[in-house]
Every structure is written in structure tokens, then in C-alpha cells.
Design an enzyme around this catalytic site. Structure first.
Site, PDB file in Angstrom:
ATOM      1  N   LYS A  75       0.858  -1.178   0.000  1.00  0.00           N
ATOM      2  CA  LYS A  75       0.000   0.000   0.000  1.00  0.00           C
ATOM      3  C   LYS A  75       0.899   1.235   0.000  1.00  0.00           C
ATOM      4  O   LYS A  75       1.918   1.256   0.706  1.00  0.00           O
ATOM      5  CB  LYS A  75      -0.901  -0.022   1.242  1.00  0.00           C
ATOM      6  CG  LYS A  75      -1.919   1.110   1.286  1.00  0.00           C
ATOM      7  CD  LYS A  75      -2.884   0.959   2.468  1.00  0.00           C
ATOM      8  CE  LYS A  75      -3.915   2.069   2.490  1.00  0.00           C
ATOM      9  NZ  LYS A  75      -4.863   1.950   3.626  1.00  0.00           N
ATOM     10  N   SER A 150      -9.909   2.214   2.704  1.00  0.00           N
ATOM     11  CA  SER A 150      -8.969   2.919   1.871  1.00  0.00           C
ATOM     12  C   SER A 150      -7.988   2.018   1.103  1.00  0.00           C
ATOM     13  O   SER A 150      -7.398   2.467   0.128  1.00  0.00           O
ATOM     14  CB  SER A 150      -8.172   3.901   2.725  1.00  0.00           C
ATOM     15  OG  SER A 150      -7.342   3.225   3.642  1.00  0.00           O
ATOM     16  N   SER A 174     -10.271  -0.167   6.852  1.00  0.00           N
ATOM     17  CA  SER A 174      -9.613  -0.025   5.550  1.00  0.00           C
ATOM     18  C   SER A 174      -8.911  -1.262   5.015  1.00  0.00           C
ATOM     19  O   SER A 174      -8.491  -1.279   3.862  1.00  0.00           O
ATOM     20  CB  SER A 174      -8.604   1.124   5.594  1.00  0.00           C
ATOM     21  OG  SER A 174      -9.272   2.353   5.551  1.00  0.00           O
TER      22      SER A 174
END
Lengths: 483, 95
Positions: A75, A150, A174
Site C-alpha cells: 500500500k 482505503s 480499511s
């Protein structure tokens, strides 16, 4: 190759069925082929092939581990030396971190290959990946829908087989919500279990990194590398790391599962409720006992969360001032103008909303009414979980009240987006570990089952998830066109 | 509870956050809706409850007062928009 598990890939590397360079190239080719999904902000092709070459040398000698030569992706919230780290924001569009996050350092030491950096909501603020400066990500199950957020790029990349496994972070859901919407397996560890050093801060008392993979078995392998005490993170917990793979095959006979009644109220889509019910029945067949429990303060989790997360975000994001790194506006008239325009031009609307909210909640005269009140409510919520988890071993319920929604469908109403976090955010307030497991489909879109455990029981959660994945095939489903 | 446009401007200034004049009404509306959501917390009886800052109520660790970081000034300054002679440059603060 792209349908193999990490264990199978590791075996293939050892038996010279393919090299790490070949494996890495195969994934790079897939990433290139499915660019339209927009999963990656940065594809680190040269860096990845260089790492793969080194891994091949290591594999030929002694000392190679299970992750040696295995491609993964990170990420874009984890700082990577030499590879751009944007956190999904224009603010950091030019930022190349001078150091590695501890998580990255651990993967590098383990010999894993970093394919690149994954798309995400700006500064992890969002539940649909639509707040990213780099654009929305498509959900491979239906490219007109969002992957969740997210960690949306992370979840979509695993679902589309662009990486065997990836990292994500979870501040209010997330990891779990995108895992649910994309039909993959995600683990949000106990707060303090995985180092936050070099993981760009959003809400420091809630943020926690964790693995996202196709199966619990693969997630356990990543978790083994990610977990552990780190003196560089002042909130890291000094506690022994168990072997996460060792207990995967333990029996679930006698497991006590609690179903919080607040998870099954009128807000839940009925098709999702049925899928969860079927999943729970599967656990009954595996020997589990089911009991209804209650989390009476759960409804207060949303307001408490959005006070605490916004307050902490407004403090954390004050570092972006256009002076030391990141975006700087052109021709500032004076110092205030430099701050105001640099921040104003480089932050997106959702980030601004939360900075404004947090600044208001922390401002003189409102601090007690909002921030302190929210922290007290947080303790009530945490107490509810302690009570429930004293009666049962784990809690189960949905991850999200809906399946993947259309791109653009909820962007005009931030509150509606926040309300969709109802089943995940209470877990962050309490700091507990939780997983999302693929548990079927509703209207051809994946449904995730949430499993919440007591502090530091990630090994047990992975065992519970793995046993389910031995008797169901949901985690093996591949979206059409990505086989 | 609703926030006025003046209040939004004041908060934005406190946060040194530029927002477009044309967006102020929308922020006022969104923040007012968020505050309405937050007033639900008023329903909770929190008398005698200690605020919770860390899930495990862990305290900050102490360590020996020894420098462990290496000097990376050049690395860090390489990221800055503007530096000179090892200093970060900003517009003139004093005339």
C-alpha cells in the site's frame, strides 16, 4: 502461476519450476495488462527485477525463507526508500522517502520482491478509494463499482491476481471493507502488533497495518513477517510473536461464536444477512457453538470514531506545511500564504473536511465536549467488547452493510459514506484484531464475513478462517476475465 | 448544530488550510451534518469514565538518553522545495 498460493509459489521456486525473475515478470505483465483497474500508483519494475535477481541467488544457496523471491505489493502508505511514496495525495506526489518503513524493511530482509505501490484513498481517508489523487480503482468483480477503501488498490490487486498478496492498513475498516468488497482475505491485527514506523500516520491511536491475501494460509505467512515489537514505534507492544501457521489446522470443536445482535439490525442488506447466516451454519458443522451477544454502545462508534480520527488527522497532517518536503505552492507572498496555499492546493476535499472537523473538535472551548467525550465513549465501546468476549471466543457478523457500490454513487454525501463503516470502526476503537473472509455472493458481488477476536489472538483468527476455507471455496473464486 | 461560513473560515485559518470561497457553503453543510452525528454521543452516560487514548492503556516507553539516529541532513534536505547552505528557505518573516 498467478493462481498459486504463496506456499505453492515457494515450492515452485525451490524446485526450479520457475525463477523469481520469471515469476516477477509474469506478475509485472499482468499488472501491465490490467492497468485500467488503476490498482497501482507506482509500478517498480526495475527495482522488482533487481530484487528478484538477488532472491534467485539466495534461493540457490542456503538461508532462503518462505517469502524469498515471492512478489508482493505495498500500500502506498508505507515509506519505501528509492520508490515514490504518495499516500494517494498530490501533497506527496514528488516524495521519495529517505528510509524504509519497518514493515518494508522486514519484507526486504525476508527476500520478498516489491512489485510496486498500491492505490489508496488520500491519506487513507475514504471507504471507496475515490478520494485518491490518482483516481478511482475498479473492482475486478464489476468494473463499474468501487473496490472499497482505503486499501482499495490492495484489495483489487489481489482479487485480479496482480500480486499473490499485499499489505494494507486499517484505521476504521480499511483492510476489512475492501477485502470484503473484493472477495479476498484481510487481517487487521491488534493495535500495536505491527510496527507503524514509516507507515504514514492518519489517526495514530487507530492505524494498524496488516496482510491482505487470497487465503488465511497466505495471510498467516505475511503476518509472520509483519508482526513484532519495534523500538522505533512508541506504541508498539513488546510481546512474543506466535507461529501463525502452526495452528491453522486446529479443530474448531467447542469454539464459542458470539453474534452481536446490533450487527444484524435493519441497516443490513438481507442478501448479506443470508450469506452470513449460511457461513455461521458452516461453523456449526465444524463444531462451533453459537450464542447471541450484545454491544449496546455500538451505534456511538461512528460519532466517536469521526471525532477521534479527525482530531488525530488534523494533528498528524499539520506536518505538511510546504517547507521541508511535499508540495509547495508557487510564489508565496508570506509564510502564512505559503502554508495556506500549499495545503489548500495539495489536499483533496475529504482530507480537508476531516482536517476542518478535527481542528474544530480540538479548538478551545470544544475539546472536552468532543475529543474527551469521544475518548470516554471509546472506553464504553471497548468495555462492550470485553464483556462480549468474556462470554464467547470470537464475534462474527458482516463487514459492510452493502456489497460494492457504483463508482460515484456515494461521493456527494460524505455522511452516507461514513455510516457504511458501522460494522468495522468499533473494532479499531477497541484496538482488537479482526478478519474479513470471502463468504459468498449477493447479486454476483462478494460478501465478507467478519471475525473479531480478543487482543493478540491473530493466530486463532487465522485458524478459524483457514478451517472455513477448508470446507468452502469462496476464497478460490476468481472474477471473470481475470482467471 | 450548524456552522456559519465565518466559523468555517476561522477553522480553516486555524488549520492554515486554503479553501475556495465557492466551497465554503458545502463545507459548512458537511461539517454541520457531521456535528449533528456527533451530538449522538451526548446520549451516553460517561460519568466517571476515564478517557481512552491507547487500546491497551500502554504508557510511553522510556529509553536511555543516547543518540541513536545517524545524521541524515543531506538526505532530508534533498526532499525540501527550497534550501540554501543547509537551511530550509521560507518567505521573509520579518521586514
Amino acid at each position: 502461476m498467478h493462481n498459486k498460493t504463496i506456499t505453492e509459489l515457494a515450492k515452485g521456486l525451490r524446485e526450479k519450476e520457475f525463477s523469481s525473475v520469471e515469476l516477477t515478470q509474469a506478475y509485472l505483465d499482468r499488472i501491465n495488462k490490467y492497468q485500467a483497474l488503476n490498482c497501482f500508483i507506482t509500478v517498480a519494475e526495475d527495482h522488482a527485477l533487481e530484487q528478484a535477481k538477488r532472491s534467485d541467488i539466495q534461493l540457490a544457496s542456503a538461508g532462503a525463507g518462505l517469502l524469498t523471491g515471492i512478489p508482493i505489493a505495498q500500500k502506498d502508505i508505507f515509506c519505501t526508500q528509492g520508490i515514490k511514496t504518495t499516500c494517494g495525495s498530490k501533497m506527496l506526489d514528488n516524495f521519495i522517502a529517505p528510509y524504509n518503513a519497518t514493515v518494508i524493511e522486514k519484507f526486504n530482509t525476508a527476500g520478498a520482491v516489491t512489485l510496486g505501490k498500491l492505490n489508496m484513498d488520500e491519506f487513507a481517508m475514504g471507504s471507496s478509494n475515490e478520494t485518491s489523487f490518482y483516481g478511482a480503482v475498479q473492482n475486478p468483480w464489476d468494473t463499474n463499482t468501487v473496490p472499497g477503501g482505503s486499501s482499495g488498490g490492495s484489495a483489487a490487486a489481489v482479487a485480479a491476481r496482480l500480486s499473490p498478496a499485499v499489505t494494507g492498513t486499517d484505521t476504521g475498516g480499511s483492510i476489512r471493507q475492501p477485502a470484503s468488497l473484493c472477495g479476498i482475505t484481510g487481517l487487521k491485527p491488534t493495535y500495536g502488533r505491527v510496527s507503524r514506523y514509516g507507515m504514514i500516520a492518519f489517526a495514530s491511536s487507530l492505524d494498524q497495518g496488516g496482510p491482505m491475501a487470497r487465503s488465511a494460509e497466505d495471510a498467516a505467512i505475511l503476518m509472520q513477517t509483519m508482526a513484532g515489537f519495534d523500538t522505533k514505534d512508541s506504541t508498539s507492544v513488546d510481546r512474543e510473536v506466535p507461529n501463525y501457521s502452526a495452528g491453522l489446522n486446529n479443530s474448531l470443536e467447542g469454539l464459542k461464536i458470539g453474534l452481536p445482535k446490533e450487527f444484524f439490525d435493519e441497516g443490513l442488506n438481507s442478501d448479506i444477512a443470508s450469506a452470513i447466516e449460511i457461513a455461521v451454519n458452516e461453523y456449526k458443522k465444524l463444531g462451533a457453538e453459537i450464542k447471541e451477544v450484545s454491544l449496546p454502545n455500538m451505534k456511538l462508534a461512528i460519532p466517536a470514531y469521526y471525532v477521534i480520527a479527525s482530531a488525530e488527522c488534523s494533528a498528524n497532517l499539520s506536518r505538511y506545511d510546504g517547507v521541508r518536503f511535499g508540495y509547495r505552492c508557487g510564489d508565496p507572498a508570506d509564510l502564512n500564504d505559503l502554508y495556506i496555499r500549499s495545503r489548500g492546493e495539495a489536499f483533496g476535499a475529504e482530507v480537508k473536511r476531516r482536517i476542518l472537523m478535527g481542528t474544530y473538535a480540538l479548538s478551545a472551548g470544544y475539546y472536552d465536549a468532543y475529543y474527551i467525550k469521544a475518548q470516554k465513549v471509546r472506553r464504553l465501546i471497548s468495555g462492550d467488547f470485553s464483556q462480549a468476549l468474556s462470554e464467547v471466543d470470537v464475534l462474527m457478523g458482516p463487514v459492510s452493510p452493502t456489497t460494492a457500490f457504483g463508482i460515484g454513487e456515494k461521493t456527494n454525501d460524505p455522511i452516507e459514506m461514513y455510516l457504511a463503516d458501522i460494522y468495522t470502526i468499533a473494532v479499531n476503537l477497541a484496538g482488537l484484531p479482526a478478519m474479513s473472509l470471502p463468504a459468498g455472493f449477493a447479486n454476483n458481488k462478494p460478501v465478507g464475513l467478519q471475525v473479531i477476536g480478543n487482543y493478540f489472538t491473530e493466530d486463532r483468527l487465522l485458524n478459524i478462517a483457514h478451517q472455513y476455507q477448508q470446507v468452502t471455496g469462496w476464497h478460490q473464486q476468481t472474477p471473470q476475465g481475470f482467471e | 448544530m450548524s456552522l456559519t461560513t465565518d466559523e468555517i473560515k476561522k477553522i480553516a485559518y486555524l488549520a492554515r488550510l486554503g479553501i475556495d470561497e465557492s466551497d465554503i457553503d458545502a463545507y459548512a453543510n458537511d461539517l454541520s451534518n457531521m456535528l449533528d452525528l456527533m451530538t449522538q454521543m451526548g446520549k451516553a452516560n460517561t460519568a466517571g469514565i476515564n478517557p481512552m487514548a491507547h487500546p491497551m492503556d500502554q504508557m510511553q516507553r522510556l529509553r536511555p538518553d543516547v543518540a541513536t539516529e545517524t545524521n541524515q541532513r543531506d538526505h532530508f534536505q534533498a526532499l525540501a522545495p527550497q534550501t540554501e547552505a543547509g537551511l530550509y528557505l521560507v518567505p521573509k518573516v520579518l521586514d
